[in-house]
Design a protein around this motif. Structure first.
Motif, PDB file in Angstrom:
ATOM      1  N   ARG A 182       0.809  -1.224   0.000  1.00  0.00           N
ATOM      2  CA  ARG A 182       0.000   0.000   0.000  1.00  0.00           C
ATOM      3  C   ARG A 182       0.848   1.283   0.000  1.00  0.00           C
ATOM      4  NH1 ARG A 182      -5.166   1.486   1.104  1.00  0.00           N
ATOM      5  NH2 ARG A 182      -6.600  -0.110   0.389  1.00  0.00           N
ATOM      6  N   PRO A 183       1.821   1.429   0.904  1.00  0.00           N
ATOM      7  CA  PRO A 183       2.634   2.651   0.864  1.00  0.00           C
ATOM      8  C   PRO A 183       3.368   2.827  -0.468  1.00  0.00           C
ATOM      9  CG  PRO A 183       2.963   1.489   2.941  1.00  0.00           C
ATOM     10  CD  PRO A 183       2.192   0.571   2.055  1.00  0.00           C
ATOM     11  N   LEU A 184       3.852   1.723  -1.034  1.00  0.00           N
ATOM     12  CA  LEU A 184       4.556   1.797  -2.317  1.00  0.00           C
ATOM     13  C   LEU A 184       3.599   2.222  -3.433  1.00  0.00           C
ATOM     14  CD1 LEU A 184       6.767  -1.428  -2.086  1.00  0.00           C
ATOM     15  CD2 LEU A 184       7.494   0.945  -1.770  1.00  0.00           C
ATOM     16  N   PHE A 185       2.372   1.698  -3.391  1.00  0.00           N
ATOM     17  CA  PHE A 185       1.385   2.040  -4.418  1.00  0.00           C
ATOM     18  C   PHE A 185       1.069   3.530  -4.384  1.00  0.00           C
ATOM     19  CE2 PHE A 185      -3.009   2.840  -5.636  1.00  0.00           C
ATOM     20  CZ  PHE A 185      -3.073   2.260  -6.889  1.00  0.00           C
ATOM     21  N   PHE A 186       0.783   4.061  -3.182  1.00  0.00           N
ATOM     22  CA  PHE A 186       0.421   5.476  -3.091  1.00  0.00           C
ATOM     23  C   PHE A 186       1.614   6.381  -3.373  1.00  0.00           C
ATOM     24  CE2 PHE A 186      -3.236   3.806  -0.695  1.00  0.00           C
ATOM     25  CZ  PHE A 186      -4.239   4.494  -1.351  1.00  0.00           C
ATOM     26  N   GLN A 187       2.804   5.921  -3.060  1.00  0.00           N
ATOM     27  CA  GLN A 187       3.988   6.706  -3.413  1.00  0.00           C
ATOM     28  C   GLN A 187       4.122   6.804  -4.932  1.00  0.00           C
ATOM     29  OE1 GLN A 187       7.667   5.168  -1.845  1.00  0.00           O
ATOM     30  NE2 GLN A 187       8.917   6.733  -2.817  1.00  0.00           N
ATOM     31  N   PHE A 188       3.856   5.707  -5.608  1.00  0.00           N
ATOM     32  CA  PHE A 188       3.920   5.702  -7.073  1.00  0.00           C
ATOM     33  C   PHE A 188       2.843   6.607  -7.660  1.00  0.00           C
ATOM     34  CE2 PHE A 188       2.371   4.024 -11.122  1.00  0.00           C
ATOM     35  CZ  PHE A 188       3.529   4.041 -11.886  1.00  0.00           C
ATOM     36  N   VAL A 189       1.612   6.485  -7.136  1.00  0.00           N
ATOM     37  CA  VAL A 189       0.506   7.285  -7.670  1.00  0.00           C
ATOM     38  C   VAL A 189       0.739   8.774  -7.438  1.00  0.00           C
ATOM     39  CG1 VAL A 189      -1.943   7.826  -7.356  1.00  0.00           C
ATOM     40  CG2 VAL A 189      -1.212   5.455  -7.486  1.00  0.00           C
ATOM     41  N   ASN A 190       1.213   9.123  -6.244  1.00  0.00           N
ATOM     42  CA  ASN A 190       1.383  10.536  -5.884  1.00  0.00           C
ATOM     43  C   ASN A 190       2.582  11.196  -6.545  1.00  0.00           C
ATOM     44  OD1 ASN A 190      -0.864  10.533  -4.190  1.00  0.00           O
ATOM     45  ND2 ASN A 190       0.331   9.877  -2.422  1.00  0.00           N
ATOM     46  N   GLU A 191       3.654  10.421  -6.772  1.00  0.00           N
ATOM     47  CA  GLU A 191       4.901  11.030  -7.220  1.00  0.00           C
ATOM     48  C   GLU A 191       5.304  10.665  -8.647  1.00  0.00           C
ATOM     49  OE1 GLU A 191       7.896  10.092  -4.385  1.00  0.00           O
ATOM     50  OE2 GLU A 191       6.804  10.943  -2.679  1.00  0.00           O
ATOM     51  N   ARG A 192       4.945   9.482  -9.098  1.00  0.00           N
ATOM     52  CA  ARG A 192       5.473   9.023 -10.380  1.00  0.00           C
ATOM     53  C   ARG A 192       4.433   8.876 -11.476  1.00  0.00           C
ATOM     54  NH1 ARG A 192       9.608   4.297  -8.110  1.00  0.00           N
ATOM     55  NH2 ARG A 192      10.627   5.619  -6.560  1.00  0.00           N
ATOM     56  N   SER A 193       3.191   8.656 -11.096  1.00  0.00           N
ATOM     57  CA  SER A 193       2.152   8.505 -12.110  1.00  0.00           C
ATOM     58  C   SER A 193       1.691   9.888 -12.574  1.00  0.00           C
ATOM     59  CB  SER A 193       0.959   7.736 -11.540  1.00  0.00           C
ATOM     60  OG  SER A 193      -0.059   7.625 -12.505  1.00  0.00           O
ATOM     61  N   PRO A 194       1.899  10.255 -13.826  1.00  0.00           N
ATOM     62  CA  PRO A 194       1.579  11.611 -14.282  1.00  0.00           C
ATOM     63  C   PRO A 194       0.087  11.909 -14.294  1.00  0.00           C
ATOM     64  CG  PRO A 194       2.197  10.227 -16.139  1.00  0.00           C
ATOM     65  CD  PRO A 194       2.467   9.421 -14.908  1.00  0.00           C
ATOM     66  N   GLY A 195      -0.748  10.907 -14.542  1.00  0.00           N
ATOM     67  CA  GLY A 195      -2.179  11.143 -14.613  1.00  0.00           C
ATOM     68  C   GLY A 195      -2.572  11.850 -15.894  1.00  0.00           C
ATOM     69  N   ILE A 196      -3.824  12.314 -15.945  1.00  0.00           N
ATOM     70  CA  ILE A 196      -4.337  13.023 -17.120  1.00  0.00           C
ATOM     71  C   ILE A 196      -3.693  14.403 -17.185  1.00  0.00           C
ATOM     72  CG2 ILE A 196      -6.420  13.939 -18.220  1.00  0.00           C
ATOM     73  CD1 ILE A 196      -8.011  11.834 -16.666  1.00  0.00           C
ATOM     74  N   ARG A 197      -3.131  14.741 -18.350  1.00  0.00           N
ATOM     75  CA  ARG A 197      -2.478  16.047 -18.526  1.00  0.00           C
ATOM     76  C   ARG A 197      -3.534  17.077 -18.930  1.00  0.00           C
ATOM     77  NH1 ARG A 197       2.974  16.203 -18.954  1.00  0.00           N
ATOM     78  NH2 ARG A 197       2.942  17.879 -20.504  1.00  0.00           N
ATOM     79  N   LEU A 198      -3.708  18.088 -18.042  1.00  0.00           N
ATOM     80  CA  LEU A 198      -4.758  19.082 -18.254  1.00  0.00           C
ATOM     81  C   LEU A 198      -4.195  20.405 -18.746  1.00  0.00           C
ATOM     82  CD1 LEU A 198      -6.988  18.743 -15.029  1.00  0.00           C
ATOM     83  CD2 LEU A 198      -7.232  17.550 -17.200  1.00  0.00           C
ATOM     84  N   LEU A 199      -4.923  21.019 -19.661  1.00  0.00           N
ATOM     85  CA  LEU A 199      -4.675  22.399 -20.071  1.00  0.00           C
ATOM     86  C   LEU A 199      -5.873  23.216 -19.616  1.00  0.00           C
ATOM     87  CD1 LEU A 199      -3.258  24.687 -21.654  1.00  0.00           C
ATOM     88  CD2 LEU A 199      -4.527  23.924 -23.677  1.00  0.00           C
ATOM     89  N   ILE A 200      -5.640  24.244 -18.807  1.00  0.00           N
ATOM     90  CA  ILE A 200      -6.721  25.092 -18.326  1.00  0.00           C
ATOM     91  C   ILE A 200      -6.874  26.265 -19.276  1.00  0.00           C
ATOM     92  CG2 ILE A 200      -7.690  26.309 -16.353  1.00  0.00           C
ATOM     93  CD1 ILE A 200      -7.020  23.340 -15.847  1.00  0.00           C
ATOM     94  N   LEU A 201      -8.037  26.374 -19.900  1.00  0.00           N
ATOM     95  CA  LEU A 201      -8.306  27.447 -20.851  1.00  0.00           C
ATOM     96  C   LEU A 201      -8.863  28.640 -20.081  1.00  0.00           C
ATOM     97  CD1 LEU A 201      -7.889  27.522 -23.914  1.00  0.00           C
ATOM     98  CD2 LEU A 201     -10.332  27.095 -24.193  1.00  0.00           C
ATOM     99  N   GLY A 202      -7.990  29.575 -19.737  1.00  0.00           N
ATOM    100  CA  GLY A 202      -8.360  30.719 -18.927  1.00  0.00           C
ATOM    101  C   GLY A 202      -7.341  30.921 -17.821  1.00  0.00           C
ATOM    102  N   ALA A 203      -7.164  32.173 -17.404  1.00  0.00           N
ATOM    103  CA  ALA A 203      -6.219  32.480 -16.325  1.00  0.00           C
ATOM    104  C   ALA A 203      -6.760  33.601 -15.445  1.00  0.00           C
ATOM    105  CB  ALA A 203      -4.874  32.890 -16.922  1.00  0.00           C
ATOM    106  N   GLY A 204      -8.100  33.716 -15.435  1.00  0.00           N
ATOM    107  CA  GLY A 204      -8.725  34.776 -14.659  1.00  0.00           C
ATOM    108  C   GLY A 204      -9.169  34.315 -13.292  1.00  0.00           C
ATOM    109  N   GLU A 205     -10.237  34.923 -12.804  1.00  0.00           N
ATOM    110  CA  GLU A 205     -10.707  34.647 -11.449  1.00  0.00           C
ATOM    111  C   GLU A 205     -11.200  33.212 -11.304  1.00  0.00           C
ATOM    112  OE1 GLU A 205     -13.940  36.445  -8.225  1.00  0.00           O
ATOM    113  OE2 GLU A 205     -13.551  37.498 -10.120  1.00  0.00           O
ATOM    114  N   LYS A 206     -11.958  32.727 -12.291  1.00  0.00           N
ATOM    115  CA  LYS A 206     -12.470  31.353 -12.219  1.00  0.00           C
ATOM    116  C   LYS A 206     -11.332  30.345 -12.240  1.00  0.00           C
ATOM    117  CE  LYS A 206     -17.095  31.951 -14.192  1.00  0.00           C
ATOM    118  NZ  LYS A 206     -18.014  31.557 -15.295  1.00  0.00           N
ATOM    119  N   ALA A 207     -10.382  30.553 -13.133  1.00  0.00           N
ATOM    120  CA  ALA A 207      -9.254  29.624 -13.252  1.00  0.00           C
ATOM    121  C   ALA A 207      -8.422  29.602 -11.973  1.00  0.00           C
ATOM    122  CB  ALA A 207      -8.383  30.003 -14.447  1.00  0.00           C
ATOM    123  N   SER A 208      -8.329  30.745 -11.304  1.00  0.00           N
ATOM    124  CA  SER A 208      -7.518  30.806 -10.084  1.00  0.00           C
ATOM    125  C   SER A 208      -8.119  29.986  -8.944  1.00  0.00           C
ATOM    126  CB  SER A 208      -7.354  32.269  -9.630  1.00  0.00           C
ATOM    127  OG  SER A 208      -8.598  32.802  -9.210  1.00  0.00           O
TER     128      SER A 208
END
Length: 455
Positions: free
Chosen positions: A118-144
């Motif tokens: 379990r600790p090894l799994f969560f370490q991998f998920v938190n630190e090494r697994s990149p996950g879905i790469r998101l681009l946020i369209l906007g940099a105003g109040e909502k995006a913040s």
């Protein structure tokens, strides 16, 4: 969490084989077969008991913030629960009995393996697994609001925010280090940064959104979502500040289809009848304790008006946990911590949720479901609907004995708490399903055992 569930299922099955090999080291296959029987069905049954026990202790929640010590304590609690259930199963079906030595070794080996994996799994998920790469369209109040409201690592699990792309004439509220250059066409930015998903978070959509560029990205296979959907998916709740009528109108589900309604109703009836049968001794003892404490003259059950499906009022049944003159002035009041209106018996039965058991009759009558938003008193609902937008939406489904809000938020005793719980209630209303109900029911075991949120 699916990979973790699969890994731990393999551990539980494999631990039985290892335990048999250690316990009968040097014995022949025939000797092992005569002592243990068929190993695989017994290993499968053991895994089938332990996995729900782990889920019941909240060990498969993707948004868990538990520290390693707390997580290990939950694992131990899950093993205790699983052991008790296994022993009961062995008693009912003796042919599944592993033997005390094999069973003890199985628990030991599986506990050691899970405590390591379990600790090894969560370490991998938190630190090494990149996950879905998101681009946020906007940099105003909502995006913040994304870095502000998603500060916890658990809220960002499974995603990686690549950067924010500001719109033209938009006031920037994001740190410059997180900004991407808007000079290139959107599709080129997506390809250059290997984006998997675009989150539309612009302050002014109509003026700033280039639909043609978004369509090109969509046709290129890039998923496109709005900001409320991102918050909803990552946090398990609805952001009321971003909620609009269009979100409600275009949501996929607020009513179950007829088949799902029939399955849910059947599920409610079966679970309620099973609980009534299994808990009848507990209910009898509780009734007797309340009657004795009241001097053999006070009421045992308590009826109170609550708001049900489509705003229809009904009488909810509970074991009486307060003094008979708790609201002698006729004024409705929230239950508070260390409420002096609660009796000695009432304090205990509220802590372990025994006071809620008579509501199984409300479920059987069809006034409640086993899972759903908790029903509130008409006096409170009237005031909350005035002050909290969309509060009435929670009444499109039947109220429940337990619910998503009860798992994710402590006891509500004021308007602020009601608003916070509404975020989870609306999430449930939108995502309701028999599968979700079963997840909530399993997780409710943890709430009952640890007395979370009770008053």
């Amino acid at each position: 969490m699916l990979p973790l569930i699969i890994i731990e299922a393999i551990i539980f099955v494999g631990s039985v084989y290892v335990a048999v090999a250690v316990r009968f080291m040097g014995a022949t296959h025939q000797e092992i077969a005569s002592s243990v029987g068929l190993i695989f069905p017994e290993a499968l049954v053991f895994a089938s008991v332990m996995l729900p026990s782990m889920a019941a202790m909240g060990l498969y929640q993707a948004r868990s913030r538990e520290e390693p010590i707390g997580m290990f304590a939950r694992v131990l609690a899950a093993f205790v629960l699983g052991s008790i259930l296994s022993i009961i199963l062995f008693y009912v079906f003796p042919q599944l009995y592993l033997g005390r030595g094999v069973f003890a070794l199985t628990l030991l080996f599986s506990l050691l393996a899970i405590g390591t994996v379990r600790p090894l799994f969560f370490q991998f998920v938190n630190e090494r697994s990149p996950g879905i790469r998101l681009l946020i369209l906007g940099a105003g109040e909502k995006a913040s609001s994304i870095p502000t409201r998603m500060r916890r690592r658990a809220d960002r699990r499974g995603i990686q925010i690549v950067g924010f792309l500001p719109a033209a004439k938009e006031e920037i509220h994001i740190d410059e280090s997180l900004l991407l250059s808007p000079s290139q066409p959107l599709l080129e930015v997506v390809k250059a940064h290997d984006i998997d998903e675009i989150v539309v978070a612009q302050d002014e959509r109509r003026a700033n959104m280039d639909m043609q560029q978004l369509l090109e990205c969509k046709l290129a296979g890039i998923n496109i979502i709005d900001l409320p959907t991102l918050f909803e998916r990552q946090t398990g709740q609805v952001n009321l500040n971003l909620l609009t009528p269009s979100w409600l109108i275009f949501s996929r589900r607020f009513r179950l289809d007829p088949l799902s309604q029939m399955l849910k109703r059947t599920f409610d009836l079966i679970i309620s009848l099973i609980i009534c049968i299994l808990m009848s001794p507990v209910m009898l003892i509780t009734a007797l304790a309340i009657w004795i404490e009241s001097g053999f003259k006070g009421p045992i059950l308590f009826r109170q008006k609550r708001v049900g499906e489509n705003g229809k009022p009904f009488d909810v049944l509970k074991f009486r946990s307060m003094k008979t003159d708790a609201e002698s002035d006729g004024k409705a009041r929230w239950a508070t911590e260390n409420d002096d209106r609660i009796t000695r018996v009432g304090r205990f039965i509220r802590k372990v949720r025994i006071d809620e058991l008579p509501q199984c009759w409300n479920v059987i009558k069809g006034e409640m479901s086993f899972v759903g938003p908790r029903p509130e008193r008409p006096e409170f609902v009237k005031e909350l609907e005035k002050s909290i937008p969309y509060y009435d939406v929670r009444h499109v489904v039947k109220p429940g004995l337990t619910g998503w809000a009860q798992l994710c938020y402590p006891y509500g005793a004021n308007e602020k708490d009601a608003k916070e719980k509404l975020k989870f209630d609306l999430y449930y209303v939108k995502h309701q399903s028999l599968r979700f109900d079963m997840i909530i029911l399993l997780s409710t075991v943890e709430v009952v055992l640890f007395g979370k949120g009770a008053r």
